[in-house]
Design a protein around this motif. Structure first.
Motif, PDB file in Angstrom:
ATOM      1  N   TYR A   1     -35.057  31.895  22.743  1.00  0.00           N
ATOM      2  CA  TYR A   1     -34.661  31.926  21.290  1.00  0.00           C
ATOM      3  C   TYR A   1     -34.998  33.464  20.610  1.00  0.00           C
ATOM      4  CZ  TYR A   1     -35.558  26.983  21.494  1.00  0.00           C
ATOM      5  OH  TYR A   1     -35.316  25.489  21.634  1.00  0.00           O
ATOM      6  N   PRO A   2     -34.126  33.517  19.751  1.00  0.00           N
ATOM      7  CA  PRO A   2     -34.149  34.453  18.877  1.00  0.00           C
ATOM      8  C   PRO A   2     -35.680  34.689  17.992  1.00  0.00           C
ATOM      9  CG  PRO A   2     -32.737  33.401  17.768  1.00  0.00           C
ATOM     10  CD  PRO A   2     -32.916  32.792  19.060  1.00  0.00           C
ATOM     11  N   PRO A   3     -36.365  35.578  17.622  1.00  0.00           N
ATOM     12  CA  PRO A   3     -37.542  35.645  17.078  1.00  0.00           C
ATOM     13  C   PRO A   3     -37.414  34.598  15.876  1.00  0.00           C
ATOM     14  CG  PRO A   3     -37.023  37.915  17.538  1.00  0.00           C
ATOM     15  CD  PRO A   3     -35.713  37.157  17.698  1.00  0.00           C
TER      16      PRO A   3
ATOM     17  N   ASP B   1     -42.002  41.901  18.138  1.00  0.00           N
ATOM     18  CA  ASP B   1     -41.310  41.156  18.968  1.00  0.00           C
ATOM     19  C   ASP B   1     -42.348  39.691  19.418  1.00  0.00           C
ATOM     20  OD1 ASP B   1     -38.496  41.659  19.114  1.00  0.00           O
ATOM     21  OD2 ASP B   1     -39.103  43.186  20.739  1.00  0.00           O
ATOM     22  N   PRO B   2     -41.836  38.773  19.242  1.00  0.00           N
ATOM     23  CA  PRO B   2     -42.901  37.607  19.517  1.00  0.00           C
ATOM     24  C   PRO B   2     -42.942  37.047  21.030  1.00  0.00           C
ATOM     25  CG  PRO B   2     -40.717  36.607  18.838  1.00  0.00           C
ATOM     26  CD  PRO B   2     -40.639  38.342  18.909  1.00  0.00           C
ATOM     27  N   TYR B   3     -42.471  37.969  21.985  1.00  0.00           N
ATOM     28  CA  TYR B   3     -42.215  37.334  23.319  1.00  0.00           C
ATOM     29  C   TYR B   3     -43.529  37.485  24.419  1.00  0.00           C
ATOM     30  CZ  TYR B   3     -37.553  36.926  21.389  1.00  0.00           C
ATOM     31  OH  TYR B   3     -36.525  36.620  20.826  1.00  0.00           O
TER      32      TYR B   3
ATOM     33  N   TRP C   1     -47.752  35.534  16.234  1.00  0.00           N
ATOM     34  CA  TRP C   1     -46.500  34.976  15.824  1.00  0.00           C
ATOM     35  C   TRP C   1     -46.552  33.561  15.822  1.00  0.00           C
ATOM     36  CZ3 TRP C   1     -41.898  37.921  14.066  1.00  0.00           C
ATOM     37  CH2 TRP C   1     -40.967  37.293  14.080  1.00  0.00           C
ATOM     38  N   CYS C   2     -46.997  33.143  17.084  1.00  0.00           N
ATOM     39  CA  CYS C   2     -46.964  31.503  17.442  1.00  0.00           C
ATOM     40  C   CYS C   2     -48.267  30.650  17.501  1.00  0.00           C
ATOM     41  CB  CYS C   2     -46.232  31.334  18.685  1.00  0.00           C
ATOM     42  SG  CYS C   2     -44.568  31.773  18.887  1.00  0.00           S
TER      43      CYS C   2
ATOM     44  N   PRO D   1     -38.308  39.622  11.932  1.00  0.00           N
ATOM     45  CA  PRO D   1     -37.823  40.088  13.243  1.00  0.00           C
ATOM     46  C   PRO D   1     -37.412  41.484  13.171  1.00  0.00           C
ATOM     47  CG  PRO D   1     -36.733  38.045  12.458  1.00  0.00           C
ATOM     48  CD  PRO D   1     -37.313  38.450  11.131  1.00  0.00           C
ATOM     49  N   PRO D   2     -38.187  42.534  14.172  1.00  0.00           N
ATOM     50  CA  PRO D   2     -37.794  43.782  14.070  1.00  0.00           C
ATOM     51  C   PRO D   2     -36.311  44.360  13.819  1.00  0.00           C
ATOM     52  CG  PRO D   2     -39.523  43.245  15.912  1.00  0.00           C
ATOM     53  CD  PRO D   2     -38.861  41.743  15.402  1.00  0.00           C
ATOM     54  N   MET D   3     -35.618  43.347  14.462  1.00  0.00           N
ATOM     55  CA  MET D   3     -34.041  43.776  14.591  1.00  0.00           C
ATOM     56  C   MET D   3     -33.512  43.674  13.301  1.00  0.00           C
ATOM     57  SD  MET D   3     -32.420  40.703  16.873  1.00  0.00           S
ATOM     58  CE  MET D   3     -32.666  38.956  16.321  1.00  0.00           C
ATOM     59  N   GLU D   4     -33.817  42.851  12.335  1.00  0.00           N
ATOM     60  CA  GLU D   4     -33.556  43.158  10.968  1.00  0.00           C
ATOM     61  C   GLU D   4     -33.770  44.285  10.303  1.00  0.00           C
ATOM     62  OE1 GLU D   4     -31.801  40.645  10.107  1.00  0.00           O
ATOM     63  OE2 GLU D   4     -32.348  38.680  10.964  1.00  0.00           O
ATOM     64  N   LEU D   5     -34.770  44.932  10.787  1.00  0.00           N
ATOM     65  CA  LEU D   5     -35.155  46.222  10.095  1.00  0.00           C
ATOM     66  C   LEU D   5     -33.896  47.296  10.421  1.00  0.00           C
ATOM     67  CD1 LEU D   5     -38.156  46.083   9.173  1.00  0.00           C
ATOM     68  CD2 LEU D   5     -38.616  47.886  10.703  1.00  0.00           C
ATOM     69  N   GLU D   6     -33.281  47.078  11.507  1.00  0.00           N
ATOM     70  CA  GLU D   6     -32.054  48.034  11.701  1.00  0.00           C
ATOM     71  C   GLU D   6     -31.212  48.013  10.575  1.00  0.00           C
ATOM     72  OE1 GLU D   6     -30.885  47.741  15.727  1.00  0.00           O
ATOM     73  OE2 GLU D   6     -33.174  48.059  16.732  1.00  0.00           O
ATOM     74  N   ASN D   7     -31.057  46.797   9.961  1.00  0.00           N
ATOM     75  CA  ASN D   7     -29.992  46.634   8.928  1.00  0.00           C
ATOM     76  C   ASN D   7     -30.673  47.105   7.619  1.00  0.00           C
ATOM     77  OD1 ASN D   7     -28.381  45.802  10.694  1.00  0.00           O
ATOM     78  ND2 ASN D   7     -29.058  43.567  10.837  1.00  0.00           N
ATOM     79  N   ASN D   8     -31.815  46.795   7.505  1.00  0.00           N
ATOM     80  CA  ASN D   8     -32.485  47.261   6.243  1.00  0.00           C
ATOM     81  C   ASN D   8     -33.969  48.001   6.526  1.00  0.00           C
ATOM     82  OD1 ASN D   8     -33.846  47.468   3.835  1.00  0.00           O
ATOM     83  ND2 ASN D   8     -33.645  45.077   3.436  1.00  0.00           N
TER      84      ASN D   8
END
Length: 1517
Positions: A1011-1013, A1141-1143, A1151-1152, A1166-1173
């Motif tokens: 799953y994605p975060p 990352d929650p893995y 996270w869980c 989610p850390p990858m959202e940070l790359e957009n903002n």
């Protein structure tokens, strides 16, 4: 059967193998080398060669522009006479002849083809018309030099010995090369082979062996074949044994102020020592008293200008070499008078004149305008202002221009005189003003052309007083370091010097002098501007620009004007010889003196001889050649007087180079190859006195057979460096002392900066300059000598002669020699590399000194002096700051660096119990620490009665169904999904029922969650718990899984054609998508029979690249959540923000798991959202007024780099971080203090408390050992000594101590956790002054590894291990695999006791064992990352004990090779290690995992598999 000469091949193969790197490269090279000798493999051989050719970058296609006839003859492969000495060249060539057939003995560096393609503009290099450096002589070579090479290089046997030993460093830094008899070598070679297994060759070299060379070879090797072979090896004494590549044979250890333990190079017992008596100062003949000598130089001008006005004084030539204007004495006098009047009366007002007598003015005239310069110079003398002649600035950033500016500033110059033509040519700004040159004071420019000058009134006369000690002019000189100083010359010295020159050269009125030198300084000024006026002579000035187009012009001028005297440099003799065939009908019979002004250069003798042999048939008399020695401070030091026809010519001194390197004069007898032939420079000047003093320390008089600095005492020298009183005293007021230290006489001497001695008959010999002195390991080498040796290697195809710089840089407590040359555009990669290898061999053999770095730069890129020589100090500056941009480089630190400390030997015999007792006796604590005791913590928590997380979720779903546990944000900061207790419970139930229906799973089966975060992942996890299956969260372990849970989007992706190329989905288990689930209740929830049952599997890739899964039981999960809850004071009313990352590891738990256990609300980013903002995380914290937030290092780095210049934007958005109480970085590594500090400092302005930022520490065996939490003391920091750390010892030092490392505590130890520091080898506890492995005991430790390959052997050792002694309770510990130490601090813990801090230093698997010491990659990487602005990232690893450094280059590719010496230097200086390979790659090549940790082992595998596509790979020899 035919005998195949295998010796050179074996030599070649073995030498290659000793130096090559990758197995693939080795195989390829080996087959290529052996192919000519193995008939069957002809086809493969040609294929290999073809492959090799394809890899070699094509030489630049652009050709040089069509040269003139003259240039063609010069550059077309003809040997360059200027630097040539037949004997020397023969010697070097003989030495290298044996290697002609072989290819190079070093692995060639690999270079990306695009890196250094020269632009067509660069490639059209004009033919090499540069002069050499200011001392072109530098370039000749006596050839004594080279059977040495021949003899040493043919001894391939010794090379094989060395390769068998794996060694290539001489044992003693000051050893010399002795060419012993080479008897019985063939037998010894057979013996050596008999005693070694050839397999030795196939292993790459072990550069860091701690033992000395292997016994078999050392016992078998006879002492008499110890000459350095084709390898680049330091010369050594016969019989001295070689140690391993990084070892040294000296037992002396010294400690410097920095605390460095190194080896002192032992003085060579056979080194020559001076044996003569102490010298006595030598006097020149008395200065004759001639009645009509004028009282001042200006009086001489007045006399000739008024009585002999029509006599010619100075003739200037045009660019073709034809006379264009002759200045008469009358014109010189009248124009100088006009200028003097104008300067004093017309520049300001009557009451406020701009210039007063004694002021300094700059003279800025080009080298082709001697007339304007002469008028300006004498005009200044008549006006009693002090002229400072300088070069015309060509650009804003000329080489050395800033230092000239410093000189002008320190002289207080505000006015510059120049000609109209020159002024027009100066660089201008857009509005037409002259640019402000870098470092220059503001100047007012005055044009001195006649039409702008005012005629003085009839009654105005200049004031000419008898010459006294007041300053007349200032001559600039550049020191070795590049600083420019002004030598002030008094009017008396100027006059006396003219008198001495007139007497020594026997000048008479009306003689014609041809001057090829720069008329603004040195001999060109003294003879061509002063002595000619004094004696009413006629000077014909030949500018440098004319010499470049018509090199024979000066000879033609001598012929046309029947000149009696010519002033030249060796360069001009050489150019005349090159162009001689163009003109045969010239006669030099009129010359009575050919003054060679760089005759002090030891290599000038060959130029003089060659010129004489060619032009003797044109009337040149042998006795006319008069070498002289000059310096800016002492002016003319000595000059050979014009000889009597037929008298015998002075003898030559043939000196031993080895003796010279120890500063001793020894006539060379035993070995013609390392001899230096020098000619005398005549006698001391009339009225002068000379002595020789030691070049370093107090000015002690030398012995008669000792080389020293020449000092001169007379009225004719300079008086001071303007404005520099301290340096002046040391140079201009030297009182020599005897061996007892008491002064000899009271006459002050001036240091000339020349090294030499006084020979028989009081003849003066010069062997070098102080500025060119390279002091390496206590021996002196002359830069000019090294240039000459380099040029004697056939270089015409590779480099430009005359464009070579040799200097030394200080690296690791000694000077190291660097050679930089300009490469021809058409030189192939292989040619260049071949030439470089040979130069290293030649220098090593002839001078017995190793070259540290040899760099080739593209044509026309080295900084030049105004007369075309190489600007040495500027070149050195560029080299040191990484701005030289070489196109080829060869570093040889292994052969040069012989003063490394000895490798540490592991000391056997001290048992663990002895260590324990020792610690107790010394009163040291055993290093252990613990968190709060769980039993003593009062909790009135309903959660405690539930043993399983699934039960807690059900209980919360009933007790607080609408309490929101999770909120997921997107890049815009809006909530995309929430989950209350009830929603999560119901979603989990549906997933559990699907697992039962579709998956047909049984309790204990593995389920992969893909799953994605987000909240889907959390629901799927609890669904698995409800169904009783295990959740391994890692797609790589699918082989053991019963089914995969994922989303529809990912499912489609997995089944797409693109994915099929990477993964074979057919072999995977059932894939279930959990997007649209039936609303179906589970008949009953699974309850594990015991809390020790497994709850989930935690998979992670470690920094060493290993994928490991650990088993987490239900009891461990509960204990982990409880410890985190207590440490962070988490309750249902609290909110925390999580951006990681929650893995796996603590990230997954936060996270869980924790929200369900503690009931607090988690905001998930989610850390990858940070790359957009980039603002997302911080604005969320601000919006929800979060007190506790968790992130990873990669998130922190993203914010620090991305928002570094956006703090004002954050302020305007109203973001305030003062609400943050704890900002915790989740990590499994040493805390990155620099990053934490820059993050804190950056966001301090928007309210972030510096105390808020802290870090956690976890490992694979226990995901959370330390976490700062809300109560308890702040994290502490300590400075530890890096050198002790390498010995596994911990020594605290003060901030700013050399070799100190700042470490921070990794947060507070969690409740219920105990740690102990253990020696990883003996498994016994260590004291708190030792570094050891961190072992942990806690209820939430994982219960073992989950291995894909069913090898459970590590289990017991890592999870249930006991101390070997000292633990009566027999506690079971888990090994974290991290090194660290415990320190008791002054702070008080929550329990009221003193707080024990745990410091993590690094992963045990990652440490590098080099030279018997333990290094942590991060320390070396930190050093390397600092050295150049273009290094984005760096990683290090070892391969066969070679240290490999990989750097990511974020600048232009031409900077790639600049990094090689910088990397080598910094690692040597700060870590005492020699880098084996430097790999320069593109940004992003170094793999980094989601936690922001470097994957060094993956990088290593890619390097060895040749998958990095590097920009450049340099193999340091």
């Amino acid at each position: 059967m035919p005998v195949v000469p295998l010796l050179p091949v074996v030599t070649k193969v073995s030498s290659d193998i000793v130096r090559d790197i990758t197995q693939k490269g080795y195989e390829k090279k080996r087959s290529k080398l052996l192919s000519p000798y193995i008939p069957q493999t002809q086809e493969t051989e040609s294929a290999v060669q073809k492959e090799h050719r394809n890899q070699t970058p094509a030489p630049s296609a652009a050709q040089t522009s069509a040269p003139s006839k003259y240039h063609r003859t010069r550059s077309g492969g003809a040997r360059d006479e200027r630097y040539r000495s037949d004997i020397h060249t023969e010697a070097v060539q003989a030495a290298l002849a044996k290697h002609k057939e072989q290819k190079m003995a070093l692995p060639m560096p690999t270079k990306r083809r695009s890196t250094f393609v020269q632009s067509p503009a660069d490639a059209c290099t004009p033919p090499d018309t540069s002069s050499a450096s200011e001392d072109e002589g530098s370039l000749r070579r006596q050839a004594a030099l080279s059977a040495a090479l021949q003899q040493s290089l043919q001894n391939a046997e010794s090379w094989i010995n060395r390769s068998i030993q794996g060694s290539s460093t001489s044992s003693s830094a000051s050893s010399t090369l002795s060419h012993g008899e080479v008897k019985g070598t063939s037998g010894s070679l057979a013996d050596v082979f008999a005693n070694t297994r050839i397999e030795n060759f196939s292993a790459p070299p072990d550069v860091t062996t701690t033992t000395s060379s292997s016994s078999s070879s050392s016992s078998m090797r006879p002492a008499n074949i110890d000459l350095p072979p084709s390898g680049i090896v330091k010369g050594m004494h016969k019989g001295s044994n070689r140690s391993s590549l990084m070892d040294t044979a000296d037992d002396n250890i010294f400690i410097t102020s920095g605390g460095f333990f190194g080896t002192v190079p032992q003085p060579d017992p056979n080194q020559p020592k001076p044996e003569g008596r102490q010298m006595t100062p030598v006097k020149g003949e008395p200065l004759g008293v001639i009645c009509n000598w004028p009282p001042a130089l200006e009086s001489a001008l007045q006399r000739w200008g008024t009585t002999q006005a029509k006599c010619p004084c100075l003739t200037a030539l045009d660019v073709t070499g034809k006379p264009v204007y002759t200045l008469t004495y009358g014109k010189l006098w009248s124009r100088s008078l006009k200028l003097a009047y104008t300067l004093l009366n017309k520049l300001g007002t009557k009451n406020e004149p701009v210039l007063k007598p004694g002021d300094r003015v700059a003279l800025v005239y080009p080298n082709n305008d001697p007339v304007m310069f002469m008028v300006a110079f004498y005009g200044c003398l008549l006006a009693e202002v002090i002229p400072v002649p300088i070069e015309v600035p060509l650009t804003r950033k000329d080489a050395g221009g800033q230092q000239i500016g410093f000189l002008l500033g320190s002289c207080g110059i505000a006015l510059a005189l120049t000609s109209e033509v020159c002024l027009k040519g100066l660089p201008k700004t857009q509005n037409g003003e002259i640019v402000q040159f870098k470092g220059w004071p503001r100047l007012k420019w005055v044009v001195t052309d006649s039409k702008y000058l005012s005629k003085p009134p009839k009654d105005w006369q200049p004031h000419i007083s008898p010459a006294g000690t007041e300053p007349a002019y200032i001559e600039y000189k550049t020191s070795k370091e590049g600083s420019v100083m002004g030598v002030t010359v008094s009017r008396l010295a100027m006059l006396s010097h003219c008198q001495a020159l007139s007497q020594a050269c026997n000048y008479s009125e009306g003689e014609t002098v041809v001057n090829v030198l720069d008329f603004k300084k040195d001999a060109g000024l003294w003879h061509g501007m002063f002595a000619n006026v004094m004696n009413k002579m006629h000077t014909i000035s030949v500018p440098y620009s004319v010499m470049k187009t018509c090199p024979l012009s000066w000879v033609q001028r001598v012929h046309a004007h029947k000149a009696k005297v010519a002033l030249v440099k060796c360069r001009d003799l050489h150019w005349a010889m090159m162009a001689h065939r163009d003109q045969r009908d010239v006669s030099l019979s009129s010359l009575r003196m050919l003054i060679v002004t760089d005759g002090a250069n030891p290599w000038s003798v060959s130029s003089c001889d060659a010129f004489l042999s060619l032009f003797q048939s044109h009337g040149l008399k042998p006795e006319a050649i008069c070498p002289c020695a000059t310096s800016a401070e002492a002016m003319t030091v000595a000059i050979r007087r014009p000889g009597v026809p037929g008298a015998p010519l002075p003898g030559r001194a043939i000196l031993s180079m080895n003796g010279l390197s120890y500063g001793v004069i020894r006539v060379n007898t035993e070995d013609k190859n390392s001899a230096l032939t020098v000619q005398d420079v005549g006698h001391v000047m009339p009225g002068g006195m000379m002595c020789i003093v030691r070049p370093d320390g107090p000015p002690q008089l030398c012995k008669t057979d000792e080389i020293g600095e020449i000092c001169v005492s007379s009225r004719t020298g300079g008086m001071m460096y303007f404005g520099l009183a301290g340096v002046t005293k040391n140079t201009f007021e030297v009182i020599p002392v005897n061996s007892a230290g008491s002064p000899v006489g009271d006459v002050p001497f001036i240091r000339s900066g020349l090294l030499g001695f006084v020979g028989p008959g009081s003849l003066v010999f010069v062997v070098g300059k102080m500025d060119g002195l390279l002091m390496v390991s206590g021996r002196r080498h002359n830069a000019d000598d090294i240039v000459a040796t380099g040029l004697a290697v056939e270089s015409i195809k590779t480099v430009y002669r005359g464009r070579i710089a040799v200097f030394s840089v200080s690296v690791f407590y000694d000077e190291r020699i660097v050679v930089v040359a300009e490469q021809r555009p058409d030189a192939s990669e292989e040619d260049s590399f071949q030439w470089m290898s040979r130069v290293l061999q030649a220098i090593d053999s002839i001078h017995q000194v190793g070259v540290y770095c040899l760099a080739l730069v593209p044509a026309n890129t080295l900084p030049k002096t105004p007369l075309g020589g190489i600007h040495i100090s500027q070149t050195k500056q560029l080299f040191l700051e990484g701005s030289l941009h070489p196109c080829n480089i060869l570093m040889c630190p292994h052969t040069c660096v012989t003063n490394l400390p000895k490798p540490r030997q592991k000391q056997p015999g001290v048992g663990p119990a002895s260590v324990m007792v020792g610690n107790l006796v010394a009163g040291k604590r055993i290093a252990q620490a613990a968190g709060r005791d769980l039993g003593q913590i009062e909790e009135n928590d309903l959660v405690r009665k539930h043993q399983f997380l699934a039960e807690i979720l059900q209980w919360r779903a009933q007790a607080t169904p609408d309490h929101v546990l999770f909120m997921l944000l997107n890049a815009k900061g809006t909530t995309v999904c929430t989950a209350s207790c009830l929603q999560l419970h119901k979603r989990a139930e549906r997933i559990a029922s699907v697992l039962g229906d579709k998956g047909h799973l049984n309790a204990g089966d593995n389920v992969v969650l893909l799953y994605p975060p987000g909240i889907e992942l959390i629901a799927a996890f609890y669904g698995c718990l409800y169904a009783g299956t295990l959740r391994p969260h890692c797609p790589l372990s699918v082989s053991k899984a019963a089914c995969i849970l994922t989303t529809q989007t990912l499912m489609r992706l997995l089944r797409s054609r693109e994915a099929a190329a990477a993964v074979d989905v057919k072999t995977w288990p059932t894939i279930i998508d959990t997007d649209d689930l039936p609303r179906k209740r589970l008949p009953q929830l699974y309850k594990p029979p015991t809390p020790e049952m497994l709850a989930y599997l935690d998979f992670s890739v470690s920094t060493t690249g290993m994928l490991t899964g650990v088993k987490m039981s239900h009891s461990a999960v509960n204990a982990l959540c409880r410890a985190i809850k207590l440490q962070c004071e988490l309750y249902s009313s609290r909110q925390i923000a999580i951006c990681l990352d929650p893995y796996c590891g603590l990230g997954f738990a936060l996270w869980c798991l924790c929200s369900v256990y503690s009931g607090h609300q988690s905001i998930l980013i989610p850390p990858m959202e940070l790359e957009n903002n980039l603002f997302l995380w911080l604005s969320t914290v601000n919006q929800y007024k979060i007190r506790d937030t968790f992130c990873s290092y990669s998130v922190m780095e993203l914010c620090t780099k991305g928002l570094g210049n956006q703090v004002e934007v954050l302020k305007t958005r109203g973001i305030n971080l003062s609400c943050i109480r704890t900002c915790v970085v989740v990590a499994e590594e040493r805390p990155r203090i620099a990053l934490q500090q820059s993050f804190s400092k950056l966001f301090k302005d928007i309210g972030l408390s510096p105390r808020a930022v802290s870090t956690t520490f976890g490992s694979r065996v226990n995901v959370a050992i330390c976490l700062q939490g809300t109560s308890g003391p702040d994290p502490t920091t300590v400075y530890v000594d890096l050198k002790s750390l390498r010995h596994d010892r911990v020594r605290l030092v003060e901030r700013g101590a050399p070799q100190s490392l700042l470490l921070s505590e990794s947060g507070k130890i969690l409740p219920g956790v105990k740690v102990v520091i253990v020696n990883p080898e003996t498994k016994g506890p260590v004291g708190d002054s030792h570094l050891g492995e961190i072992w942990v005991n806690s209820p939430h430790t994982a219960s073992g590894y989950y291995t894909i390959y069913d090898s459970e052997t590590l289990q017991a050792d890592h999870f249930n291990t006991r101390l070997s002694f000292g633990d009566a309770a027999q506690t079971l510990w888990a090994r974290t695999g991290y090194l660290g130490f415990v320190r008791r601090t002054e702070l008080t813990a929550a329990t009221g006791e003193r707080h024990d801090a745990l410091y993590v230093v690094g992963a045990l698997d990652e440490t590098l064992e080099l030279r018997g010491l333990r290094y942590h990659p991060i320390d070396i990487e930190t050093s390397v990352s600092r050295i150049h602005r273009s290094i984005a990232e760096c990683a290090v690893f070892t391969w066969t004990n070679l240290l490999v450094v990989v750097v990511e280059l974020c600048g232009s590719e031409q900077e790639a090779l600049d990094l090689v010496p910088l990397v080598t230097n910094v690692v040597l200086e700060e870590h005492y290690l020699i880098v084996g390979v430097v790999v320069v790659v593109d940004p992003g090549v170094i793999p980094i995992n989601s936690r922001g940790e470097k994957q060094r082992m993956h990088l290593r595998d890619s390097f060895l598999a040749d998958q990095l596509d590097p920009i450049y790979v340099a193999y340091n020899m």
